[in-house]
Design a protein around this motif. Structure first.
Motif, mmCIF file in Angstrom:
data_model
loop_
_atom_site.group_PDB
_atom_site.id
_atom_site.type_symbol
_atom_site.label_atom_id
_atom_site.label_comp_id
_atom_site.label_asym_id
_atom_site.label_seq_id
_atom_site.Cartn_x
_atom_site.Cartn_y
_atom_site.Cartn_z
ATOM 1 N N PRO A 197 0.906 -1.352 0.029
ATOM 2 C CA PRO A 197 -0.071 -0.111 0.057
ATOM 3 C C PRO A 197 0.790 1.202 -0.065
ATOM 4 O O PRO A 197 1.837 1.235 0.393
ATOM 5 N N GLU A 198 0.434 2.191 -0.720
ATOM 6 C CA GLU A 198 0.874 3.810 -0.434
ATOM 7 C C GLU A 198 1.204 4.232 0.915
ATOM 8 O O GLU A 198 0.190 3.926 1.827
ATOM 9 N N THR A 199 2.260 4.686 1.002
ATOM 10 C CA THR A 199 2.427 5.400 2.433
ATOM 11 C C THR A 199 3.096 6.842 2.348
ATOM 12 O O THR A 199 3.568 7.074 1.125
ATOM 13 N N PHE A 200 3.535 7.384 3.305
ATOM 14 C CA PHE A 200 3.939 8.648 3.177
ATOM 15 C C PHE A 200 5.657 8.952 3.180
ATOM 16 O O PHE A 200 6.100 9.908 3.016
ATOM 17 N N TYR A 201 6.406 7.779 3.427
ATOM 18 C CA TYR A 201 7.792 7.893 3.512
ATOM 19 C C TYR A 201 8.343 7.092 2.574
ATOM 20 O O TYR A 201 7.560 6.255 1.817
ATOM 21 N N ARG A 242 14.642 -1.976 -1.542
ATOM 22 C CA ARG A 242 15.065 -3.288 -0.767
ATOM 23 C C ARG A 242 14.176 -4.296 -0.797
ATOM 24 O O ARG A 242 14.534 -5.361 -0.805
ATOM 25 N N ILE A 243 12.921 -4.028 -0.901
ATOM 26 C CA ILE A 243 11.833 -5.050 -0.943
ATOM 27 C C ILE A 243 11.906 -5.644 -2.204
ATOM 28 O O ILE A 243 11.798 -6.965 -2.282
ATOM 29 N N ALA A 244 12.177 -5.038 -3.329
ATOM 30 C CA ALA A 244 12.147 -5.566 -4.537
ATOM 31 C C ALA A 244 13.667 -6.394 -4.676
ATOM 32 O O ALA A 244 13.283 -7.476 -5.459
ATOM 33 N N ASP A 255 8.430 1.033 -5.855
ATOM 34 C CA ASP A 255 9.490 1.315 -4.702
ATOM 35 C C ASP A 255 8.590 2.076 -3.765
ATOM 36 O O ASP A 255 8.557 3.044 -3.486
ATOM 37 N N ARG A 256 7.882 1.098 -3.032
ATOM 38 C CA ARG A 256 7.121 1.286 -1.844
ATOM 39 C C ARG A 256 7.771 0.720 -0.594
ATOM 40 O O ARG A 256 8.185 -0.333 -0.713
ATOM 41 N N LEU A 294 9.591 -4.051 6.042
ATOM 42 C CA LEU A 294 9.687 -2.499 5.877
ATOM 43 C C LEU A 294 11.051 -2.097 5.374
ATOM 44 O O LEU A 294 11.904 -2.468 5.991
ATOM 45 N N ASP A 295 11.194 -1.411 4.570
ATOM 46 C CA ASP A 295 12.319 -0.641 3.858
ATOM 47 C C ASP A 295 12.627 0.733 4.078
ATOM 48 O O ASP A 295 11.880 1.717 3.705
ATOM 49 N N ALA A 296 13.252 1.114 4.975
ATOM 50 C CA ALA A 296 13.354 2.382 5.731
ATOM 51 C C ALA A 296 14.413 3.257 4.555
ATOM 52 O O ALA A 296 15.659 3.279 4.797
#
Length: 316
Positions: free
Chosen positions: A11-15, A20-22, A32-33, A87-89
């Motif tokens: 899902p889309e988010t703000f940061y 890294r997830i891909a 690239d979410r 989670l990819d920060a």
């Protein structure tokens, strides 16, 4: 087959993420979410149905479970009890806090708060998280920081904790925290999307108080001092990935080829290697980056090969 191999659910988010997830999933075409909600029956706060997982055959997981809960969850459970994410920060996340069960029951009509835990998959050199205040913070001081968006003062009052691949840390509900940039982790939490943002201005947001107003929302914040000794208690031991305090909320285990998984609903994240998952009705190949949903109906299954898996499930 009973075990479900799950597609990405981002899902889309703000940061920002950093791809890294891909890379982890070895699926270059993924958007690239920064989050992948794995086996999720939880929607984003105020944005349903965003966040809900869809199975490979197109069914919404929450609807599939509601139609046959015993098959998925077994006779003892009424819900999954967990939310799992990758989670990819790509940037430091804002300082925020999650309410506990008592606060959520009283003010958010939910039996669940949002205690969570992190298993670090990879981290840049010098990576860190902010976790808890290093000193006692008065209610008026915290309210002033949030109202004035005094980010530097807030962050300076927190503990900055180095993290590296393989670390696992429990983050109890109420504890202010922020994940630093350059980290990929597996996150397990109670099945809600409740967050109170202490910091929001630099992220293009207008606030984040769960619709309660900050006067009430800030009452869920643990403003007490977290000493190094207390923080050490949030880490596991060589014998167990997370401390005993996590057991009330979820079960998280690191497993390897040759180990058997007892019967029960769970999410699996393959963090290294290759192997197979073998059960009475299942024989699946596994590789790094795979995410799987194991229903109760699958029975016990065996991991085989040179593979490392994180198993995540509700507390017993």
């Amino acid at each position: 087959m009973t075990v479900e191999v799950l597609p990405a659910n981002q899902p889309e988010t703000f940061y920002r993420g950093a791809g890294r997830i891909a890379e982890f999933r070895d699926v270059p075409g993924l958007p690239d979410r920064p989050e992948d909600w794995v086996g999720s029956v939880t929607s984003r706060f105020g944005l349903a149905p965003s966040g809900l997982s869809t199975l490979a055959d197109g069914r919404v997981l929450a609807e599939a479970i509601a139609a046959d809960p015993r098959w998925w969850l077994g006779p003892e459970r009424a819900d999954t009890g967990v939310l799992v994410k990758l989670l990819d920060a790509g940037q430091r996340l804002p300082l925020h806090v999650h309410p506990d069960r008592r606060f959520a029951t009283a003010h958010l009509a939910s039996p669940y708060g949002k205690t969570e835990a992190w298993v670090i998959v990879s981290a840049r050199p010098g990576a860190y998280v902010h976790l808890g205040f290093a000193r006692d913070v008065e209610a008026a001081e915290l309210a002033g920081w949030v109202d004035g968006q005094k980010t530097e003062a807030m962050l300076a009052a927190t503990n900055q904790i180095p993290v590296a691949a393989g670390d696992a840390i429990l983050c109890p509900a109420g504890l202010p925290h922020a994940i630093g940039d350059g980290i990929l982790l597996v996150e397990v939490q109670e099945p809600t999307d409740f967050s109170v943002l202490l910091e929001y201005e630099g992220f293009g947001l207008a606030g984040g108080h769960l619709g309660l107003g900050y006067d009430l929302a800030l009452q869920c914040v643990d403003r007490g001092a977290w000493t190094p000794a207390r923080l050490d208690e949030l880490r596991g031991t060589p014998a167990r990935l997370l401390p005993e305090a996590a057991d009330e909320f979820f079960a998280v285990h690191r497993l390897y080829g040759g180990e058997r998984l007892e019967r029960g609903f769970s999410v699996l994240v393959v963090v290294a290697g290759e192997g197979r998952l073998i059960g009475e009705r299942d024989d699946l190949s596994l590789r790094r980056g795979d995410t799987l949903l194991v229903p109760y109906a699958a029975g016990p299954v065996l991991l085989d090969g040179q593979v490392e898996v994180i198993r995540l499930s509700a507390s017993a």
